[in-house]
Design an enzyme around this catalytic site. Structure first.
Site, mmCIF file in Angstrom:
data_model
loop_
_atom_site.group_PDB
_atom_site.id
_atom_site.type_symbol
_atom_site.label_atom_id
_atom_site.label_comp_id
_atom_site.label_asym_id
_atom_site.label_seq_id
_atom_site.Cartn_x
_atom_site.Cartn_y
_atom_site.Cartn_z
ATOM 1 N N GLN A 100 -8.043 -4.412 -27.697
ATOM 2 C CA GLN A 100 -8.853 -3.199 -27.656
ATOM 3 C C GLN A 100 -7.968 -1.963 -27.789
ATOM 4 O OE1 GLN A 100 -11.133 -5.215 -24.023
ATOM 5 N NE2 GLN A 100 -11.849 -3.133 -24.306
ATOM 6 N N PHE A 159 -14.487 -6.853 -23.518
ATOM 7 C CA PHE A 159 -15.031 -6.534 -22.182
ATOM 8 C C PHE A 159 -14.005 -5.926 -21.238
ATOM 9 C CE2 PHE A 159 -16.879 -10.607 -23.772
ATOM 10 C CZ PHE A 159 -18.048 -10.083 -24.282
ATOM 11 N N GLU A 190 -7.664 -4.943 -23.096
ATOM 12 C CA GLU A 190 -7.192 -3.562 -23.108
ATOM 13 C C GLU A 190 -5.691 -3.555 -22.866
ATOM 14 O OE1 GLU A 190 -9.504 -0.825 -20.776
ATOM 15 O OE2 GLU A 190 -8.037 0.765 -20.965
ATOM 16 N N ARG A 235 -12.349 4.929 -10.334
ATOM 17 C CA ARG A 235 -13.729 4.871 -10.822
ATOM 18 C C ARG A 235 -14.651 4.229 -9.774
ATOM 19 N NH1 ARG A 235 -16.746 5.698 -15.631
ATOM 20 N NH2 ARG A 235 -14.932 6.631 -16.624
ATOM 21 N N ARG A 254 -15.435 -4.170 -18.182
ATOM 22 C CA ARG A 254 -16.685 -3.436 -18.404
ATOM 23 C C ARG A 254 -17.255 -2.828 -17.107
ATOM 24 N NH1 ARG A 254 -21.374 -6.393 -21.986
ATOM 25 N NH2 ARG A 254 -22.312 -4.535 -22.870
ATOM 26 N N PHE A 307 -15.273 -0.962 -15.202
ATOM 27 C CA PHE A 307 -13.962 -0.445 -14.790
ATOM 28 C C PHE A 307 -13.953 0.026 -13.336
ATOM 29 C CE2 PHE A 307 -10.184 2.381 -15.529
ATOM 30 C CZ PHE A 307 -9.391 1.476 -16.210
ATOM 31 N N THR A 330 -11.093 8.865 -17.060
ATOM 32 C CA THR A 330 -10.684 9.795 -16.007
ATOM 33 C C THR A 330 -9.223 10.202 -16.176
ATOM 34 O OG1 THR A 330 -10.248 7.915 -14.543
ATOM 35 C CG2 THR A 330 -12.401 8.982 -14.361
ATOM 36 N N ALA A 351 -13.958 2.465 -21.698
ATOM 37 C CA ALA A 351 -14.678 3.539 -21.009
ATOM 38 C C ALA A 351 -15.954 3.927 -21.752
ATOM 39 C CB ALA A 351 -13.789 4.769 -20.807
ATOM 40 N N GLU A 392 -20.750 0.308 -21.020
ATOM 41 C CA GLU A 392 -20.604 -0.168 -19.646
ATOM 42 C C GLU A 392 -21.831 0.015 -18.748
ATOM 43 O OE1 GLU A 392 -17.040 2.306 -19.597
ATOM 44 O OE2 GLU A 392 -16.102 0.705 -18.433
#
Lengths: 803, 497
Positions: free
Chosen positions: A216, A247, A251, A329, A361, A363, A461, A530, A732
């Site tokens: 990703q 998902f 990442e 988060r 997903r 996060f 964020t 995100a 998400e």
């Protein structure tokens, strides 16, 4: 200009109406998916000299000091070309996103069960797999820290504690009419992307490396490979056309495999491919963070929340990975949709000898929100009120509209409207009566019902990630090549961005060639994460297309001596005043006139100002909203559960593609439902993951979906913020629609002994449901014996005292 | 003796000479043919991404079964037609099931999609299926999708799979049947030599002979278990004898006395007869593995391997099934429960093999119930599986046979509970208590990733209570979330309302 189209044809092309976006166009790869022609990395035709890499690890160790490693038998296996260890890393032995604490191969210390210590490079994958098991390890085992309690007792952390505080929660709690507290456990989740981790590295001239990675985050693959090889970023190129699911699991977690393939390719000088076996994948890679939450809430006799104190303890695993953002988060979503006048939200990021937990997903958001929903369910039970009534009473409103971290909730009316609409369309109150009636007449089976809201903050964020680039080429035959920094993992990003470019340039979709995400085309990208893929890349592509179009318009206006407003682009055609030309004609003409037909668009999200140090500012560009209503039945003798009906209503602003958005909503919901019900990660007492294949780890299957499943898009005024075509992010937020399933189970358990509060943790497996049912009966039994009224205090976790 | 395997693909005979006994169909497709439409998702037959269709002639008609190619041996294709995802589109036109999946947004990441397509293809060719959500979800239980949430896939199936088959495969079915007939030469197959081989005897005599000569060989029926030894445990199996072509080994014979099932009969092949024997067992049958597993796997294989995770042995033991074994020394019969000695140890001699088993039909005065508890309803391995055969005379239990899976190292009878239940009254639940206590004497279950020991014991008791309640006339709709009848759930809803 040569050919003139007939006037009648130009009349059919009207300006103003959207033709490509806001339509249920199918996924750009749909035909290739169904025919088996879509190429994933393991499907690429590989050079005949390609070698295969398999990671090696110690199946007997959870953590300890590596005294010696005997690889002779591995090396001696016919077909093995090389065996690589940390000593063979040309550059830095680290594949972390930022923290520098993720060795590609462990050197002196093994920190968790499944940590890679070496890698075998062989002529076939089978040979490498079998050889990898021949290593002999000598390890001095250490006592591992496995649970939140282990880590907290040892002050073992990957990152410092963090908290948001507003007002005086201590005074608020002390002064509240009523008070409840409890300990709530939330399990992790394995991504179970159907395509496992895979990378393919091909050595190039000048120490260069071409890497194909199922990732990703191609930019991070590029940077990681450059770092481990000790070369500049410019020498490495990373590419990905599509993933078989991500998902969040690809990442940061794709880095290690690309790094290993690249090191192997450097060492052998041959193309090297690494595709993880499913068990290795599930054992070695990080998962959704599991939490222990100790909560307290003070509230009035009407159920209005006065103050909260919520302490999250996350099991982050052996390294930091993305735990900072994930846990932040969680805190940002500890309010769900409810106003907390005074609040303290605490977070501990605990370091354990387990795989390093990562993005998934939502996060961290889902864990925060389910905590709030659990709390509200308990308030409602303690007051003998319906949970929906208490929810609505605590919603953000015009006057009560600031989150504990200081961001205003601008669209609270959308939240109210969605819930009101779903309340009506799901027939909530009629069904509440039916559920009550069913429970009155059934001793063994019990039903539960819940309607829960979703409010999810959209933006990274980490502010600097909120930027994107796109590259659009218009060729002289009127066709278009499109590239951007976003990656396609099934979510339909490529389709949506192509729709946007099609809309902007007036070029039909079949003229747009969507090309693989490639760090040499668009550099320095953010991960596709995100939920921001379309917001960011769609806007960047729109800007690029707009720039090209503006150049053409300026040129045509001058050539035809007409105002720019008289020129528009539709259906591969360009209307200039009363004349219509083909796009090919215009492109050719513009090229002859030396107009640039290519542009690199760039977009940075406006308005976001979050300052982590001072815990002030605006972390999110906007919120996405939704609501879900679920009805379930449980078997109080066995703990089994069935979801009978689900109604979803979700806000995607003005949908760019209703079919794809519905797909995200349904898929996200079902994935969330799996997390909260059947998907249980089990580690044994030694710290070894026991659920590392689909035979033992159970994601939902087709029959777990309710027979009655009603899904709608909310028809509102569109995104009040200036997003691409006023759409909203959708990746998400729908995961948290599944909170309604958990709350419905909670409600069903509560119906076993009305007035008592269930101690139900997530996931609500049959065993967990039965445990909660038993505790309810015990409470009721004890109360009956002592003739005490139902207590209003939630049961304390028997395993350990609340922090 | 033939030294090749032969199968049909796209109307042509494919002959393979170079064959390692452990070569899988998936590796053959992806690594040898470089046909990469078929995907590897888990390499253990659980996710279905590798599903291919295998066509055989059954009662004169072509039947296509979904098969997990990751754990199917290439040699098992002998005499069959292989259909893979790349074979469906004809002249650039998508097959109907492909078109429906694309049009109805049934794919997102697309990685599971080829497997779904092939499962749908087999459903498209299946006869006598009712167009219902239940039929579809049961058919697709062996295909995992992580993206869509299944709704569009189920819709695609409902839209495309239930009309008369009308595709290239149905058009040329007659030719295919003829071609497969020609491949069926009834000759023994042996590829390799005495040190390592893939053998496929065509008769019991052939099997007896080669197994007596090579008692160290691995017998393979469906490979739904042995396949994992290869892909997961990376075992070398130099000698493999496949039982799939042995004449008569796949027999399913129904009589008033019961069912005789050959060791080579797949779960699929005996499903209808099992349902007639007991609707409860029939319902359990559809939760064993997945369509793919049931299409290849055999009860005989499950028993012979002594797999501790089998759902059928407890039910068959409760029903009083007997096992038939054969070797060069002759044949013998023994009660199924005596076959399982300990974890991984069975009462089977060198060169001896299971030929079949007999399941007595419950008598009119007998009530049979079985229940499976697992984390997920479909395609999961039981935490606890309980089976109960109660003989009821004058509302009293004159005999009870109770067996559980998941409660011990082997499928095991609850002798203490059985004894305590003898004479108990169905009308008086207080007479059941001794039996419930007895379960604690009968079992000391283990804790593992599926369930804790305490949960297993507690649900074992619950299942016995349920069986007794149902035997005493309680409406199953009040005791079960889902039952044997497809309309069970909705009926129970109505009953409740």
């Amino acid at each position: 200009m040569t050919t003139k189209a007939k006037a009648t044809e130009s009349q059919t092309i009207e300006a103003g109406n959207l033709v490509s976006v806001q339509r249920p166009i199918r996924h750009d790869s749909a035909a290739k998916h169904v025919s088996g022609e879509a190429i994933y990395i393991d499907d690429m035709n590989e050079p005949v000299v390609t070698l295969h890499v398999v990671p090696g690890w110690d199946r007997d160790t959870v953590c300890g000091r590596l005294i010696s490693l005997d690889l002779e038998a591995v090396r001696a296996t016919p077909g093995v070309v090389a065996v690589i260890t940390a000593d063979d890393v040309p550059g830095t032995n680290d594949c972390s996103s930022a923290a520098g604490d993720d060795p590609v191969m462990a050197k002196e210390e093994i920190s968790f069960f499944g940590q890679v210590v070496f890698a075998v490079v062989a002529t076939t994958r089978e040979i490498a797999s079998k050889a990898a098991r021949k290593a002999v390890f000598d390890v001095e085992a250490y006592q591992p820290l496995l649970t939140q309690e282990d880590a907290a007792a040892n002050d073992s952390m990957v990152l410092p504690d963090y908290q948001f505080r507003r007002g005086d929660p201590e005074a608020g709690l002390a002064g509240a009419d009523r008070k409840l507290d409890g300990t709530f456990r939330i399990g992790g989740q394995e991504h179970f992307y159907l395509e496992g981790q895979v990378a393919f590295a091909m050595p190039q001239e000048d120490l260069g490396m071409q890497v194909y990675s199922s990732t990703q985050h191609p930019t991070e693959i590029q940077h990681t490979v450059a770092k481990v090889l000790g070369v500049t970023d410019a020498l490495v190129n990373a590419e990905v056309r599509r993933m078989g699911g991500g998902f969040g699991g690809k990442e940061s977690q794709a880095n290690q495999w690309a790094a290993l393939a690249a090191i192997a390719a450097r060492v052998t000088g041959k193309p090297c491919k690494l595709r993880l076996d499913r068990d290795d994948d599930m054992i070695m890679t990080g998962k959704r963070h599991d939490f222990r939450v100790d909560w307290q809430v003070g509230f009035g006799a009407n159920g209005l929340i006065r103050a909260t104190d919520i302490a999250f303890q996350a099991r982050c695993g052996y390294s930091a990975d993305l735990s900072l953002g994930v846990n932040d988060r969680t805190m940002f979503h500890a309010d769900s949709s409810y106003f907390y006048p005074d609040a303290v939200i605490r977070s501990r990021r605990l370091k354990t000898n387990t795989c390093s937990n990562t993005a998934f997903r939502g996060f961290g958001g889902p864990q925060g929100m389910i905590t709030a929903e659990k709390m509200v369910e308990c308030i409602a039970i303690s007051l003998g009120e319906d949970a929906l009534t208490i929810r609505k009473r605590n919603f953000y409103t015009e006057e009560r509209n600031v989150t504990p971290y200081g961001m205003p909730v601008e669209e609270h009316e959308v939240l109210h409207d969605i819930v009101a609409q779903l309340e009506a369309s799901s027939d909530y109150w009629v069904r509440r009566e039916k559920v009550r009636d069913f429970n009155k007449h059934n001793a063994v089976l019990k039903k539960g019902l819940a309607l829960t809201p979703v409010k999810f903050g959209i933006s990274f964020t980490l502010k600097h990630l909120n930027q994107a680039g796109a590259l659009v080429h218009l060729y002289t035959d009127g066709s278009v090549q499109l590239n951007h920094g976003g990656t396609e993992m099934g979510q339909g990003l490529y389709t949506k961005v192509a729709q946007i470019v099609s809309e902007e340039l007036g070029v039909n979709l079949d003229k747009i060639r969507i090309t693989a995400t490639d760090t040499s085309k668009v550099p320095n990208t953010a991960p596709t994460a995100a939920s921001s893929g379309t917001d960011l890349n769609g806007m960047a592509a729109k800007i690029a297309a707009r720039t090209i179009k503006d150049r053409l318009i300026a040129h045509l206006a001058e050539q035809h001596d007409c105002p720019p407003e008289a020129i528009f682009f539709r259906d591969d055609k360009v209307v200039v005043a009363d004349e219509t030309f083909s796009m090919a004609q215009i492109a050719r003409e513009a090229h002859m006139a030396r107009i640039q037909l290519s542009d690199a668009g760039y977009y940075a999200t406006p308005m976001i100002t979050w300052d982590r140090e001072s815990t002030t500012g605006r972390p999110f560009f906007y919120f996405a909203y939704g609501a879900a209503c679920s009805e379930v039945t449980i078997d109080t003798m066995t703990g089994e559960m069935i979801v009978n009906r689900v109604d979803l209503l979700h806000d995607v602003g003005h949908s760019l593609n209703p079919a794809i958005d519905i797909g995200q909503i349904e898929g996200g919901f079902v994935q969330g439902m799996g997390w909260l019900t059947t998907e249980e990660l089990v580690w044994d007492e030694k710290g070894r993951l026991r659920t590392h294949a689909p035979s033992t780890y159970k994601i939902p299957t087709a029959s777990d979906i309710p027979d009655d499943f009603r899904v709608r898009l909310y028809e509102g005024k569109g995104n009040p913020q200036d997003t691409v075509y006023r759409s909203k992010a959708v990746g998400e937020p729908p995961v948290m629609l599944a909170n309604a399933v958990f709350c419905a189970i909670h409600d069903a358990v509560a119906n076993v002994a009305p007035g008592f509060i269930p101690d139900l943790n997530a996931p609500a497996t049959p065993e967990e449901i039965l445990r909660a049912v038993r505790l309810m009966r015990d409470q009721a039994h004890r109360a009956a014996e002592t003739a005490v009224k139902p207590p209003v205090k939630a049961p304390v976790d028997p395993e350990g005292a609340p922090a | 003796m033939r030294e090749t395997i032969r199968f049909l693909r796209n109307g042509s005979v494919v002959e393979v000479r170079d064959l390692r006994p452990t070569d899988t169909v998936l590796d053959y497709l992806r690594l040898t043919l470089r046909r990469t439409g078929t995907k590897e998702g888990c390499a253990e037959g659980d996710c279905g991404a590798c599903t291919v269709a295998v066509g055989r002639v059954v009662d004169g008609e072509m039947v296509y079964q979904p098969v997990n190619s990751c754990i199917q041996l290439l040699g098992q294709l002998d005499g069959a037609e292989l259909v893979i995802v790349e074979d469906l589109a004809q002249d650039g036109r998508l097959h109907r099931v492909q078109q429906a999946m694309a049009d109805l947004h049934g794919s997102q990441c697309g990685f599971c999609t080829p497997g779904f397509i092939m499962s749908l293809f087999t459903l498209y060719h299946a006869k006598g299926q009712s167009r219902s959500r239940k039929a579809v979800t049961e058919w697709l239980a062996g295909n995992l999708c992580r993206c869509t949430g299944y709704r569009p896939i189920v819709e695609a199936a409902l839209n495309s799979c239930f009309d008369e088959a009308d595709d290239a495969f149905s058009w040329r079915a007659k030719d295919t049947i003829a071609q497969l007939g020609q491949l069926d030469d009834k000759r023994d197959v042996l590829i390799g030599n005495g040190d390592g081989f893939f053998a496929s005897p065509a008769s019991l005599e052939g099997l007896t002979a080669i197994y007596a000569q090579h008692p160290d060989a691995t017998l393979v029926a469906g490979a739904t278990d042995v396949g994992l030894w290869i892909t997961k445990h990376l075992m070398e199996l130099p000698k493999v004898i496949w039982l799939g072509r042995i004449e008569g080994l796949d027999r399913v014979e129904e009589s008033p006395a019961g069912l005789l099932i050959g060791a080579g009969a797949t779960y699929q092949a005996c499903e209808a007869a099992i349902s007639r024997l007991s609707p409860d067992l029939g319902a359990l049958w559809t939760r064993i593995g997945s369509k793919q597993v049931r299409a290849s796997g055999t009860v005989g294989g499950n028993i012979a391997n002594g797999s501790p995770i089998g759902d059928t042995p407890p039910a068959l033991i409760a029903l009083g099934a007997t096992l038939e074994l054969q070797s060069r020394e002759g044949d013998r019969t023994l009660p199924l429960e005596d076959f399982f000695i300990d974890y991984g140890r069975q009462d089977i001699g060198a060169g001896e093999f299971v030929t079949g088993f007999f399941v007595p039909r419950p008598k009119p005065d007998q009530v049979f119930r079985c229940y499976k508890i697992s984390k997920r309803f479909d395609q999961d391995i039981s935490a606890v599986m309980g089976a109960f055969l109660l003989t009821v005379v004058d509302n009293r239990i004159s005999e009870a046979r109770i067996a559980f899976g998941g409660m011990a190292a082997t499928p095991k009878r609850a002798k203490t509970a059985e004894k305590a239940l003898t004479g108990a009254s169905l009308a008086d639940p207080s007479t059941w208590n001794e039996a419930l206590k007895g379960l604690h004497a009968d079992y000391t279950p283990m804790s593992d990733m599926r369930a804790s020991s305490a949960y297993r014991l507690e649900t074992a008791r619950a299942l016995l209570v349920k069986a007794l309640m149902e035997a005493s006339g309680t409406d199953p709709a009040q005791l079960r979330l889902r039952g044997p009848d497809p309309d069970f759930a909705s009926e129970s809803m109505e009953a409740a309302e």
